[in-house]
Write a protein that holds these residues in place. Structure first.
Motif, PDB file in Angstrom:
ATOM      1  N   ARG A 133     -13.656 -12.797  14.980  1.00 30.68           N
ATOM      2  CA  ARG A 133     -12.825 -11.615  15.278  1.00 30.68           C
ATOM      3  C   ARG A 133     -11.449 -11.708  14.634  1.00 30.68           C
ATOM      4  NH1 ARG A 133     -14.745 -10.653  21.514  1.00 30.68           N
ATOM      5  NH2 ARG A 133     -13.114  -9.077  21.610  1.00 30.68           N
ATOM      6  N   ASN A 134     -11.131 -12.898  14.094  1.00 36.50           N
ATOM      7  CA  ASN A 134      -9.760 -13.120  13.627  1.00 36.50           C
ATOM      8  C   ASN A 134      -9.579 -12.742  12.154  1.00 36.50           C
ATOM      9  OD1 ASN A 134      -7.124 -13.849  13.636  1.00 36.50           O
ATOM     10  ND2 ASN A 134      -7.475 -15.982  14.250  1.00 36.50           N
ATOM     11  N   CYS A 135      -9.896 -11.502  11.827  1.00 39.51           N
ATOM     12  CA  CYS A 135      -9.750 -11.029  10.441  1.00 39.51           C
ATOM     13  C   CYS A 135      -9.005  -9.710  10.438  1.00 39.51           C
ATOM     14  CB  CYS A 135     -11.128 -10.849   9.804  1.00 39.51           C
ATOM     15  SG  CYS A 135     -11.079  -9.950   8.241  1.00 39.51           S
ATOM     16  N   LEU A 136      -7.956  -9.659   9.607  1.00 37.93           N
ATOM     17  CA  LEU A 136      -7.114  -8.461   9.500  1.00 37.93           C
ATOM     18  C   LEU A 136      -7.747  -7.375   8.635  1.00 37.93           C
ATOM     19  CD1 LEU A 136      -3.747 -10.154   8.668  1.00 37.93           C
ATOM     20  CD2 LEU A 136      -3.931  -8.329  10.339  1.00 37.93           C
ATOM     21  N   LEU A 151     -12.685   4.031  10.212  1.00 34.00           N
ATOM     22  CA  LEU A 151     -12.408   2.620   9.936  1.00 34.00           C
ATOM     23  C   LEU A 151     -12.217   1.796  11.223  1.00 34.00           C
ATOM     24  CD1 LEU A 151     -11.918   0.347   7.867  1.00 34.00           C
ATOM     25  CD2 LEU A 151      -9.533   1.054   7.764  1.00 34.00           C
ATOM     26  N   PRO A 152     -11.520   2.355  12.235  1.00 32.37           N
ATOM     27  CA  PRO A 152     -11.378   1.563  13.477  1.00 32.37           C
ATOM     28  C   PRO A 152     -12.733   1.194  14.069  1.00 32.37           C
ATOM     29  CG  PRO A 152      -9.869   3.425  13.499  1.00 32.37           C
ATOM     30  CD  PRO A 152     -10.755   3.613  12.299  1.00 32.37           C
ATOM     31  N   ALA A 153     -13.695   2.075  13.935  1.00 31.36           N
ATOM     32  CA  ALA A 153     -15.029   1.759  14.459  1.00 31.36           C
ATOM     33  C   ALA A 153     -15.649   0.617  13.656  1.00 31.36           C
ATOM     34  CB  ALA A 153     -15.917   2.996  14.399  1.00 31.36           C
ATOM     35  N   MET A 154     -15.452   0.647  12.315  1.00 37.10           N
ATOM     36  CA  MET A 154     -15.965  -0.449  11.476  1.00 37.10           C
ATOM     37  C   MET A 154     -15.310  -1.765  11.863  1.00 37.10           C
ATOM     38  SD  MET A 154     -18.333   0.290   9.451  1.00 37.10           S
ATOM     39  CE  MET A 154     -18.392  -1.075   8.293  1.00 37.10           C
ATOM     40  N   MET A 155     -14.008  -1.717  12.123  1.00 36.12           N
ATOM     41  CA  MET A 155     -13.276  -2.934  12.486  1.00 36.12           C
ATOM     42  C   MET A 155     -13.815  -3.537  13.778  1.00 36.12           C
ATOM     43  SD  MET A 155     -10.892  -3.993  10.410  1.00 36.12           S
ATOM     44  CE  MET A 155      -9.691  -4.903  11.403  1.00 36.12           C
ATOM     45  N   MET A 156     -14.346  -2.669  14.641  1.00 34.28           N
ATOM     46  CA  MET A 156     -14.918  -3.170  15.890  1.00 34.28           C
ATOM     47  C   MET A 156     -16.432  -3.313  15.765  1.00 34.28           C
ATOM     48  SD  MET A 156     -12.453  -0.964  18.342  1.00 34.28           S
ATOM     49  CE  MET A 156     -12.967  -1.492  19.963  1.00 34.28           C
ATOM     50  N   ALA A 157     -16.910  -3.281  14.533  1.00 31.00           N
ATOM     51  CA  ALA A 157     -18.329  -3.492  14.227  1.00 31.00           C
ATOM     52  C   ALA A 157     -19.227  -2.429  14.830  1.00 31.00           C
ATOM     53  CB  ALA A 157     -18.773  -4.898  14.683  1.00 31.00           C
ATOM     54  N   SER A 188      -6.641  -2.374  15.179  1.00 32.18           N
ATOM     55  CA  SER A 188      -6.828  -3.000  16.488  1.00 32.18           C
ATOM     56  C   SER A 188      -6.556  -4.503  16.441  1.00 32.18           C
ATOM     57  CB  SER A 188      -8.250  -2.743  16.978  1.00 32.18           C
ATOM     58  OG  SER A 188      -9.182  -3.210  16.019  1.00 32.18           O
ATOM     59  N   TYR A 189      -6.479  -5.075  15.223  1.00 33.62           N
ATOM     60  CA  TYR A 189      -6.194  -6.513  15.125  1.00 33.62           C
ATOM     61  C   TYR A 189      -4.915  -6.870  15.852  1.00 33.62           C
ATOM     62  CZ  TYR A 189      -5.278 -11.156  13.303  1.00 33.62           C
ATOM     63  OH  TYR A 189      -5.027 -12.500  13.216  1.00 33.62           O
ATOM     64  N   SER A 190      -3.872  -6.025  15.648  1.00 30.37           N
ATOM     65  CA  SER A 190      -2.564  -6.365  16.215  1.00 30.37           C
ATOM     66  C   SER A 190      -2.583  -6.288  17.743  1.00 30.37           C
ATOM     67  CB  SER A 190      -1.479  -5.459  15.636  1.00 30.37           C
ATOM     68  OG  SER A 190      -1.757  -4.119  15.951  1.00 30.37           O
ATOM     69  N   LEU A 191      -3.564  -5.580  18.285  1.00 38.70           N
ATOM     70  CA  LEU A 191      -3.696  -5.553  19.742  1.00 38.70           C
ATOM     71  C   LEU A 191      -4.493  -6.755  20.229  1.00 38.70           C
ATOM     72  CD1 LEU A 191      -4.481  -1.757  20.201  1.00 38.70           C
ATOM     73  CD2 LEU A 191      -2.288  -2.921  20.449  1.00 38.70           C
ATOM     74  N   GLU A 192      -5.453  -7.181  19.408  1.00 45.08           N
ATOM     75  CA  GLU A 192      -6.297  -8.305  19.812  1.00 45.08           C
ATOM     76  C   GLU A 192      -5.585  -9.646  19.622  1.00 45.08           C
ATOM     77  OE1 GLU A 192     -10.621  -9.038  20.531  1.00 45.08           O
ATOM     78  OE2 GLU A 192     -10.500  -8.263  18.492  1.00 45.08           O
ATOM     79  N   PHE A 193      -4.820  -9.760  18.541  1.00 45.28           N
ATOM     80  CA  PHE A 193      -4.137 -11.025  18.245  1.00 45.28           C
ATOM     81  C   PHE A 193      -2.631 -10.770  18.050  1.00 45.28           C
ATOM     82  CE2 PHE A 193      -8.509 -11.662  16.662  1.00 45.28           C
ATOM     83  CZ  PHE A 193      -8.871 -12.771  17.402  1.00 45.28           C
ATOM     84  N   PRO A 194      -1.952 -10.326  19.090  1.00 43.90           N
ATOM     85  CA  PRO A 194      -0.549  -9.930  18.912  1.00 43.90           C
ATOM     86  C   PRO A 194       0.350 -11.051  18.405  1.00 43.90           C
ATOM     87  CG  PRO A 194      -1.135 -10.038  21.245  1.00 43.90           C
ATOM     88  CD  PRO A 194      -2.411 -10.144  20.475  1.00 43.90           C
ATOM     89  N   GLU A 195       0.088 -12.292  18.816  1.00 48.17           N
ATOM     90  CA  GLU A 195       0.999 -13.380  18.412  1.00 48.17           C
ATOM     91  C   GLU A 195       0.933 -13.615  16.900  1.00 48.17           C
ATOM     92  OE1 GLU A 195      -1.232 -13.836  20.900  1.00 48.17           O
ATOM     93  OE2 GLU A 195      -0.198 -14.632  22.670  1.00 48.17           O
ATOM     94  N   GLY A 222      -0.093   3.436   9.123  1.00 48.52           N
ATOM     95  CA  GLY A 222      -0.323   2.285   9.991  1.00 48.52           C
ATOM     96  C   GLY A 222       0.717   1.212   9.736  1.00 48.52           C
ATOM     97  N   CYS A 223       0.965   0.933   8.447  1.00 50.72           N
ATOM     98  CA  CYS A 223       1.998  -0.041   8.095  1.00 50.72           C
ATOM     99  C   CYS A 223       3.364   0.440   8.586  1.00 50.72           C
ATOM    100  CB  CYS A 223       2.062  -0.255   6.581  1.00 50.72           C
ATOM    101  SG  CYS A 223       0.525  -0.796   5.824  1.00 50.72           S
ATOM    102  N   VAL A 224       3.635   1.755   8.440  1.00 56.81           N
ATOM    103  CA  VAL A 224       4.916   2.296   8.911  1.00 56.81           C
ATOM    104  C   VAL A 224       5.078   1.981  10.394  1.00 56.81           C
ATOM    105  CG1 VAL A 224       6.231   4.415   9.373  1.00 56.81           C
ATOM    106  CG2 VAL A 224       5.029   4.151   7.192  1.00 56.81           C
ATOM    107  N   LEU A 225       4.018   2.211  11.138  1.00 59.00           N
ATOM    108  CA  LEU A 225       4.051   1.986  12.584  1.00 59.00           C
ATOM    109  C   LEU A 225       4.414   0.533  12.912  1.00 59.00           C
ATOM    110  CD1 LEU A 225       1.190   3.479  14.688  1.00 59.00           C
ATOM    111  CD2 LEU A 225       1.889   1.149  15.129  1.00 59.00           C
ATOM    112  N   GLN A 226       3.758  -0.383  12.234  1.00 56.80           N
ATOM    113  CA  GLN A 226       4.000  -1.808  12.460  1.00 56.80           C
ATOM    114  C   GLN A 226       5.407  -2.208  12.012  1.00 56.80           C
ATOM    115  OE1 GLN A 226       2.163  -4.326  13.750  1.00 56.80           O
ATOM    116  NE2 GLN A 226       2.414  -6.199  12.560  1.00 56.80           N
TER     117      GLN A 226
END
Lengths: 185, 722
Positions: free
Chosen positions: B363-366, B521-527, B656-663, B690-694
């Motif tokens: 799961r640890n892939c950006l 894409l978010p659905a793909m990211m969550m497989a 969703s990566y930034s929510l799953e692995f915030p640190e 998305g980048c703007v948001l982050q």
């Protein structure tokens, strides 16, 4: 590419990996070089497993005059004693500054692996531009087994601790390449 | 020994611990920077793309005939005096090797580096059988002494400092070692390991290549230990994965040309060794080396037949996918892999070491695509990682609740958009009005998420504003449709409003097809591939490419998913093939449209020379391959573009990566923002909402004076009135 261009490129690329490259004109130059170098490094012994008998006799004479021990094959009897190894190289690859040694002979392998300093001479005419130019010859050798073909590019090295380059891990700590010009002008 | 987290809670604890290791981060960061420079230099003057294609094609061909290649290799090598074995499993390989040892009266063994031996846990097996085994590669020796697994496939001890190594060597030799002097430490290893070589009865090596036409092993190494391992002892055993088989020498030479350059930026390693058959050996009674070559299957033959995953077997173990991975750079290999490390490790772990070991790490892939772009054999690593994740979800028969919710909601656009509108009302008590950000994060987010502020949903989405603001252009030059994407539509409609202003000025008729939904894409990211496919079909229907000259995207992630992801998702849906191709041909990112189509010129803009830094979104520079146009556009639009370190490194968002692995996301972001602040820029510009948001959330949290804007906004701001 012309011969002198290949020689120049070979020298340039080999020096990038800390090999010491010198041009020589004769076998006598080679033999003197290896004895002088061994003396400078405070080495005590020398091997030259593939040298023809005539040159070997000359080298032995130089050695005894210089107080160096010339070690005779089989080199398995001298695994911990070899300071300098003198060998020829079969080919060289200019693109990467690489020496190519057909190392089927165990003495040759031991000499190039267990010496502190490896000195190899190569006729300028045997320098090829890249590995692809060598592939027919390599295939030919591989098709008459058994074989042990070595590409040697610089001295043994590692960057396993903090990625800091350190020379001389398990193989020779220095590599000297003597390029022999057949028709020195 | 290697203990990989098998559940998310344990994994998050490991990640937190790894992030506390400042030495590790600094070492990996220095390496990542140096690697890029030396790799580029090593490949100077080489047509890398052609070479990559050749190697990948060659590997693919070899993979379809592994058994044939194996038989050829076996025949040739055995004719030359070797004995060739095929081990179906890791255990079988270990047993074969132990038996060779016993049959030859072996007591002590030296080993040179072999990832395949790590895969089978060969040392544990041999030691349990009573053999004395010494690793001789410096890095491998260090981790053997520490009872650890490698943290990188090429540099196994990269996680350790010189002081740690020096202390270890001091303990081993019972002699103090200067803790700063790396040269000395290397000499300690030389001296300590030499007797092991001399005493060994058996040498075990791996091999980088197995050349079928001649039965030759190819070994690429730097230290010289592989040469000693294969020369001094009377027995030599090579353990080789079946995937290392290549048909001929030219295939081998191509790999040799690329591997060291891509691994460490070296033109060539110190040694490349080709061994064919049983050579002369004075230590053996027969005068010939006792040579055994053990090929390992361990799932490879099945994998080679897999239509999707066979690609993973192209891997030549250069380790570059770790070198460029932003996550690897923060947590290191012990946290991003099992035996095999980095992107390829996340994939191979599932096949070679089982789903329990892959479950958390996969799961640890950006999905930042850095690994894919550096891979010398074109493995689509981020895609395969998601596919492994999907397989694990399927194997386990349970999906995380968030996956079920996401799928249900996303498949139904009306539901999805109604929920977003409802959320926009419900969030009101949490919004800090003037800033448009959330004052408090809802309680379900923990403290770890406080590294950035999150934007509020817009009061009025772009789609709700559109009917009133739609410009009507007389005799337009072009007709374009905007594919907005969720973030532009519901969070940052001002980015789309900037586009409206620019297009109007350039006499372009813009449309916003209302049937469009999330790109998927978010659905793909969550497989959730089924969901992704359903929305792809919806969007293709809504966007009807025949009606427009171009389809413009403001979001690089949507753009690259529409371009590449859709092709794969809809590959078997032949009735949409033509329409999809048409959409993809017309798809263009904002900057390319401005520069290449509209030919924006400096006289159209105020030349106020505001100093701007640029962040290159992963899905723009690697996904869509756009690098020149945004930088050119900034300069055309009268801005002073200040180049910044690592512009093309991910910002750490990853949806969703930034929510799953915030640190980890926070740490990647911190470094990105430090680099930007070092440029002295007033504005940080990027072309992905998305980048703007982050980035904006991060700058806001650190009270930075640097503003963050979408490139459409800064360009529109400088637009002169006609």
């Amino acid at each position: 590419m012309k011969h002198h261009e290949l020689t120049y490129r070979m020298k340039e690329k080999a020096e990038l990996v800390q090999a010491v490259v010198t041009t020589v004109c004769s076998m006598e130059d080679v033999l003197r070089y290896v004895v002088d170098l061994t003396l400078r490094q405070n080495g005590k012994s020398l091997v030259a497993p593939c040298l023809d008998s005539q040159n070997r006799q000359v080298l032995e004479t130089f050695c005894s005059a210089a107080g160096l021990t010339f070690l005779h094959p089989p080199l398995r009897n001298h695994l911990t004693d070899i300071h300098t190894a003198l060998t020829h190289a079969d080919w060289a690859i200019a693109e990467t500054g690489t020496l190519v040694l057909n190392s089927a002979s165990e003495d040759l392998r031991i000499a190039t692996m267990l010496s502190e300093t490896h000195v190899a001479w190569i006729p300028a005419s045997r320098i090829l531009p890249d590995a692809v130019a060598l592939s027919d010859r390599l295939i030919e050798t591989m098709k008459s087994p058994p074989g042990y073909m070595s590409f040697i590019t610089g001295a043994s090295r590692t960057a396993d601790i903090e990625r800091v380059l350190a020379i001389g891990v398990h193989g020779p700590q220095t590599l000297h390449i003597l390029i022999m010009e057949e028709n020195p002008s | 020994m290697i203990q990989t987290a098998q559940d998310m809670k344990t994994y998050r604890d490991r990640i937190r611990a790894a992030l506390e290791n400042r030495f590790l981060r600094k070492a990996l960061d220095n390496f990542a920077s140096a690697y890029k420079v030396s790799r580029a230099k090593a490949f100077e003057g080489i047509d890398l793309e052609t070479l990559k294609d050749q190697i990948a094609t060659g590997k693919d061909q070899a993979l379809t005939q592994l058994e044939l290649l194996f038989n050829r290799f076996k025949a040739e090598a055995e004719a030359a005096g070797a004995v060739v074995h095929l081990a179906r499993t890791a255990r079988e390989a270990n047993e074969i090797i132990a038996k060779i040892g016993r049959n030859n009266g072996v007591t002590s063994i030296v080993k040179s580096k072999s990832m395949t031996a790590e895969e089978t846990h060969l040392n544990d097996h041999l030691e349990a059988e009573g053999f004395n085994v010494t690793e001789t590669d410096l890095g491998e020796w260090i981790i053997q002494l520490r009872h650890e697994g490698p943290s990188h496939m090429v540099m196994p001890a990269i996680h350790l400092s010189r002081q740690q190594v020096g202390t270890l060597f001091g303990d081993v030799t019972q002699t103090p070692v200067d803790l700063e002097d790396i040269d000395r430490m290397v000499k300690v290893a030389r001296k300590e390991l030499r007797p092991a070589f001399l005493a060994a009865d058996m040498g075990i090596s791996g091999a980088n290549l197995a050349i079928a036409e001649t039965g030759t092993l190819g070994i690429i190494s730097n230290e010289g230990n592989a040469r000693l391992t294969t020369t001094l002892p009377r027995v030599h055993v090579a353990l080789v994965g079946l995937d290392k088989l290549v048909p001929d020498l030219s295939a081998a030479l191509r790999i040799i040309q690329v591997l060291p350059k891509n691994a460490t930026g070296q033109a060539l390693t110190s040694y490349v060794t080709f061994i064919t058959g049983a050579v002369e050996c004075g230590a053996s009674d027969s005068g010939k080396k006792i040579l055994h070559i053990v090929f390992l299957d361990n799932g490879r033959l099945d994998l080679a037949k897999d239509p999707v995953f066979s690609e993973a077997l192209r891997c030549i173990r250069c380790g570059a996918c770790s070198n460029v991975c932003p996550v690897y750079g923060k947590v290191g290999g012990h946290t991003l892999g099992h035996v095999y490390i980095g992107a390829i490790g996340l994939i191979l772990t599932y096949f070679y070491h089982g789903k329990d070991n892959a479950r958390a790490i996969v799961r640890n892939c950006l999905n930042c695509q850095a690994c894919k772009s550096v891979c010398p054999v074109n493995i689509d690593l981020p895609y395969l990682i998601k596919k492994v994740y999907a397989n694990i979800l399927k194997d386990e028969g349970t999906r995380p609740a968030k996956n079920t919710v996401l799928s249900t909601v996303m498949k139904n656009r009306y539901l999805f958009h109604s929920l977003l509108k409802m959320a926009s009302t419900l969030q009101k008590p949490l919004v800090q009005k003037e800033a448009g950000v959330l004052r408090h994060l809802p309680f379900i987010f923990g403290k770890a998420h406080e590294f950035r502020t999150l934007p509020a949903l817009a009061k009025k989405s772009f789609r709700d504003q559109w009917p009133k603001i739609r410009p009507q252009i007389q005799n337009p030059k072009y007709r374009v449709a905007l594919f907005g994407g969720c973030v532009v539509d519901f969070v940052s409609p001002e980015q789309a409003l900037s586009l409206v202003r620019l297009l109007t000025r350039y006499n372009v008729q813009m449309e916003y097809p209302m049937g469009q939904s999330c790109c998927g894409l978010p659905a793909m990211m969550m497989a959730e591939e089924q969901t992704a496919m359903a929305v792809a079909v919806q969007n293709l229907d809504a966007m009807d490419p025949d009606r427009y000259d171009y389809i413009v995207v403001l979001c690089a992630s949507c753009g690259s998913h529409l371009k590449e992801g859709y092709s794969r998702l809809l590959a078997d849906t032949s009735e949409v093939t033509e329409k999809l191709r048409c959409l993809q041909d017309k798809l263009i990112d904002f900057s390319s449209f401005m520069v290449n189509v509209l030919k924006a010129a400096p006289e159209d803009f105020l030349q106020n020379q505001t100093r701007v830094a640029y962040h290159s979104p992963c899905h723009l520079c690697r996904g869509l391959g756009v690098t020149r146009e945004p930088r050119e556009l900034l300069q055309t639009a009268g801005l002073d573009y200040a180049p910044c370190k690592d512009e093309d490194v991910c910002c750490g968002f990853g949806g969703s990566y930034s929510l799953e692995f915030p640190e980890i996301s926070a740490e990647i972001l911190r470094q990105k923002l430090d680099n930007v602040e070092n440029t002295g820029a007033e504005v940080l510009v990027t072309d992905c909402p998305g980048c703007v948001l982050q980035l904006r959330g991060g700058m806001d949290k650190r009270n930075s004076r640097v503003r963050v804007q979408h490139i459409a906004e800064v360009v529109a701001e400088n637009l002169k009135d006609p």
